[in-house]
Design a protein around this motif. Sequence first.
Motif, PDB file in Angstrom:
ATOM      1  N   ALA A  26       7.595   2.137  22.397  1.00 16.53           N
ATOM      2  CA  ALA A  26       8.330   3.064  21.534  1.00 16.53           C
ATOM      3  C   ALA A  26       8.518   2.543  20.118  1.00 16.53           C
ATOM      4  N   ASP A  27       8.364   1.232  19.909  1.00 13.21           N
ATOM      5  CA  ASP A  27       8.601   0.692  18.565  1.00 13.21           C
ATOM      6  C   ASP A  27       7.476   0.997  17.586  1.00 13.21           C
ATOM      7  N   LEU A  28       6.344   1.508  18.079  1.00 12.85           N
ATOM      8  CA  LEU A  28       5.184   1.888  17.262  1.00 12.85           C
ATOM      9  C   LEU A  28       4.631   0.740  16.418  1.00 12.85           C
ATOM     10  N   GLN A  29       4.760  -0.478  16.915  1.00 11.17           N
ATOM     11  CA  GLN A  29       4.079  -1.587  16.252  1.00 11.17           C
ATOM     12  C   GLN A  29       2.571  -1.497  16.499  1.00 11.17           C
ATOM     13  N   ASP A  30       2.201  -0.853  17.603  1.00  9.71           N
ATOM     14  CA  ASP A  30       0.789  -0.574  17.850  1.00  9.71           C
ATOM     15  C   ASP A  30       0.392   0.662  17.038  1.00  9.71           C
ATOM     16  N   ASP A  31      -0.782   0.633  16.444  1.00 11.07           N
ATOM     17  CA  ASP A  31      -1.224   1.682  15.531  1.00 11.07           C
ATOM     18  C   ASP A  31      -1.633   2.936  16.307  1.00 11.07           C
ATOM     19  N   ILE A  32      -0.865   4.010  16.152  1.00 13.83           N
ATOM     20  CA  ILE A  32      -1.155   5.233  16.901  1.00 13.83           C
ATOM     21  C   ILE A  32      -2.476   5.871  16.458  1.00 13.83           C
ATOM     22  N   ASN A  33      -2.970   5.534  15.268  1.00 16.96           N
ATOM     23  CA  ASN A  33      -4.242   6.098  14.813  1.00 16.96           C
ATOM     24  C   ASN A  33      -5.411   5.612  15.661  1.00 16.96           C
ATOM     25  N   ARG A  76       8.050  -3.423  13.295  1.00 18.58           N
ATOM     26  CA  ARG A  76       8.823  -2.496  14.108  1.00 18.58           C
ATOM     27  C   ARG A  76       9.497  -1.461  13.208  1.00 18.58           C
ATOM     28  N   GLN A  77       9.465  -0.182  13.616  1.00 19.66           N
ATOM     29  CA  GLN A  77       9.995   0.900  12.797  1.00 19.66           C
ATOM     30  C   GLN A  77      11.508   0.795  12.622  1.00 19.66           C
ATOM     31  N   ALA A  78      12.217   0.500  13.708  1.00 18.43           N
ATOM     32  CA  ALA A  78      13.678   0.398  13.654  1.00 18.43           C
ATOM     33  C   ALA A  78      14.149  -0.258  14.941  1.00 18.43           C
ATOM     34  N   GLY A  79      15.449  -0.594  14.987  1.00 24.43           N
ATOM     35  CA  GLY A  79      15.994  -1.199  16.195  1.00 24.43           C
ATOM     36  C   GLY A  79      15.583  -2.656  16.341  1.00 24.43           C
ATOM     37  N   GLY A 137      16.667   3.602  32.258  1.00 25.72           N
ATOM     38  CA  GLY A 137      18.089   3.372  32.480  1.00 25.72           C
ATOM     39  C   GLY A 137      18.837   2.929  31.243  1.00 25.72           C
ATOM     40  N   SER A 138      18.523   3.501  30.094  1.00 29.62           N
ATOM     41  CA  SER A 138      19.172   3.100  28.845  1.00 29.62           C
ATOM     42  C   SER A 138      20.656   3.460  28.846  1.00 29.62           C
ATOM     43  N   PRO A 139      21.522   2.529  28.375  1.00 32.23           N
ATOM     44  CA  PRO A 139      22.960   2.832  28.330  1.00 32.23           C
ATOM     45  C   PRO A 139      23.367   3.609  27.077  1.00 32.23           C
ATOM     46  N   ASP A 140      22.429   3.808  26.139  1.00 32.14           N
ATOM     47  CA  ASP A 140      22.757   4.508  24.899  1.00 32.14           C
ATOM     48  C   ASP A 140      22.349   5.979  25.009  1.00 32.14           C
ATOM     49  N   THR A 141      22.056   6.617  23.904  1.00 29.45           N
ATOM     50  CA  THR A 141      21.749   8.058  23.900  1.00 29.45           C
ATOM     51  C   THR A 141      20.247   8.339  23.968  1.00 29.45           C
ATOM     52  N   GLU A 149      17.331   4.410  20.826  1.00 28.07           N
ATOM     53  CA  GLU A 149      17.891   5.528  20.065  1.00 28.07           C
ATOM     54  C   GLU A 149      17.642   5.389  18.560  1.00 28.07           C
ATOM     55  N   ALA A 150      17.539   4.164  18.070  1.00 27.45           N
ATOM     56  CA  ALA A 150      17.351   3.959  16.629  1.00 27.45           C
ATOM     57  C   ALA A 150      15.940   4.325  16.183  1.00 27.45           C
ATOM     58  N   VAL A 151      14.951   4.050  17.022  1.00 24.80           N
ATOM     59  CA  VAL A 151      13.563   4.244  16.618  1.00 24.80           C
ATOM     60  C   VAL A 151      12.968   5.549  17.131  1.00 24.80           C
ATOM     61  N   LEU A 152      13.594   6.169  18.127  1.00 22.15           N
ATOM     62  CA  LEU A 152      12.988   7.319  18.805  1.00 22.15           C
ATOM     63  C   LEU A 152      12.730   8.528  17.894  1.00 22.15           C
ATOM     64  N   PRO A 153      13.614   8.869  16.972  1.00 27.89           N
ATOM     65  CA  PRO A 153      13.321  10.030  16.105  1.00 27.89           C
ATOM     66  C   PRO A 153      12.017   9.876  15.325  1.00 27.89           C
ATOM     67  N   GLU A 154      11.773   8.713  14.733  1.00 29.32           N
ATOM     68  CA  GLU A 154      10.540   8.494  13.983  1.00 29.32           C
ATOM     69  C   GLU A 154       9.339   8.406  14.928  1.00 29.32           C
ATOM     70  N   THR A 155       9.536   7.786  16.073  1.00 29.93           N
ATOM     71  CA  THR A 155       8.453   7.697  17.072  1.00 29.93           C
ATOM     72  C   THR A 155       8.028   9.083  17.517  1.00 29.93           C
ATOM     73  N   ASN A 156       8.999   9.944  17.807  1.00 30.03           N
ATOM     74  CA  ASN A 156       8.682  11.292  18.268  1.00 30.03           C
ATOM     75  C   ASN A 156       7.969  12.089  17.182  1.00 30.03           C
ATOM     76  N   ARG A 157       8.417  11.935  15.949  1.00 31.91           N
ATOM     77  CA  ARG A 157       7.789  12.666  14.839  1.00 31.91           C
ATOM     78  C   ARG A 157       6.319  12.277  14.705  1.00 31.91           C
TER      79      ARG A 157
END
Length: 318
Positions: free
Chosen positions: A104-111, A208-211, A51-55, A16-24
Motif C-alpha cells: 500500500a505504500d506505493l514504493q513499488d512503481d505502479i507503472n 514511501r508516499q505517507a505513513g 485487522g487494522s486498529p485505525d480507520t 489510513e495516512a497513505v490509502l487516499p493517495e494509493t487509491n487515487r
Amino acid sequence: MTPGTLYIVVPCYKEEAVLPETNRQLCSLLQSLISSGEIDERSRVMYVDDGSPDTTWQLIEQYSASSNLVCGVKLAANSGHQHALLAGLHTAQTMCDMTVSIDADLQDDINAIREMVKLYHEGNDIVYGVRQSRETDTFFKRNTALAFYKVMKWLGVRSVYNHADFRLMSRRAVEQLCRYRERNLFLRGLVPLLGYPSASVSYDRKERQAGESKYPLKKMIAFAAEGITSFSSFPLRILLRTGMAFIVVSVAILTYVLYRYITHDVVPGWASLMVSIWFVGGCVLSGLGIVGEYIGKIYIEVKDRPRFNVEKTTWQNQ
C-alpha cells in the motif's frame, strides 16, 4: 487476444495516512488500462485489511461504495503481511484471470504493472517486479537486504534477486500457490517453486508516499529467519559439521594432554579450561537453538490451523 480481468491485491495494515493517495493512483492506472483495452472492465483493486486498529477499513468501505473499481476484504484479526496477501490472492483467484500484488505504500512503481500485463499476454504466468536500485533505502537496510539474498542463494533457496512481493500471477499460478499449505509463509520463496513460465520487469523503488514503515528491524530479522528456516535445512547440516569439527579438535587436545602428562609437564590450566567450557557450552546452546527453531515450525504446521479468517467483504453489503 482477450483483455482478461486484472485484480490488484493490496494488503493493508494501519495505512489510513497513505490509502487516499494509493487509491487515487491505482484507480487511475486501472481506468487507463481498461480504456486502452489491455484489461476488461471487471478488473478491480482489492484491498485486504489485516485487522487494522485505525480507520483503514472504513476508508476501504468508502472507496468500494463510491467506485466499481474497488473492493475490500477484512480479516478478523491481524494475521501478518504474508497471510493477508495470500488471503487476497485466495479470494481473487475465482474472479480474475491475473492478479498483481503490491504494498500500500506505493514504493513499488505502479507503472510497471502495464509492462507486467503485456508480458502476461505474451504467455508468462508469473512476472516479477525487480528493483533496479535501493537508493531510497538506508545504508543499513540496503546492505542487509542484499546480504540476505546472497545468503538465501548460498543456502540453495530458489528466489529472485531484489524481488519482494510485487508480482503478477496468472489464475492457474495462484490456484497452485494456494495448494501449498505452509503456515510459515515466505511467498517470495514459494512462487519460484511453481515452475510456470516467468519473466521480470525492472523498476526504481520510490520513497514511501505517507505513513510509517510496518517493517522495523525486529520484523525484518524475523522475516529473514522465516525465509531461511522455511526453505533450507542447511543450518542443521552446518550444526552437524561443526559438531564433527569439535570432535576432531577434542581428539587433538586429548593427544596433546596425554603427551604433556607422559613428559611430566602438567600445568594447571584453569583459564584455558574455563574458556573451553564457555566456548563449547555456547556452541551447544546455539545448536539447540537452531534445532528448536525447526521443531517450533513443525509444531506450528502439525496443528493445521487456518492461516487467516475473513470477517467481511465489501460486496456482502452490495
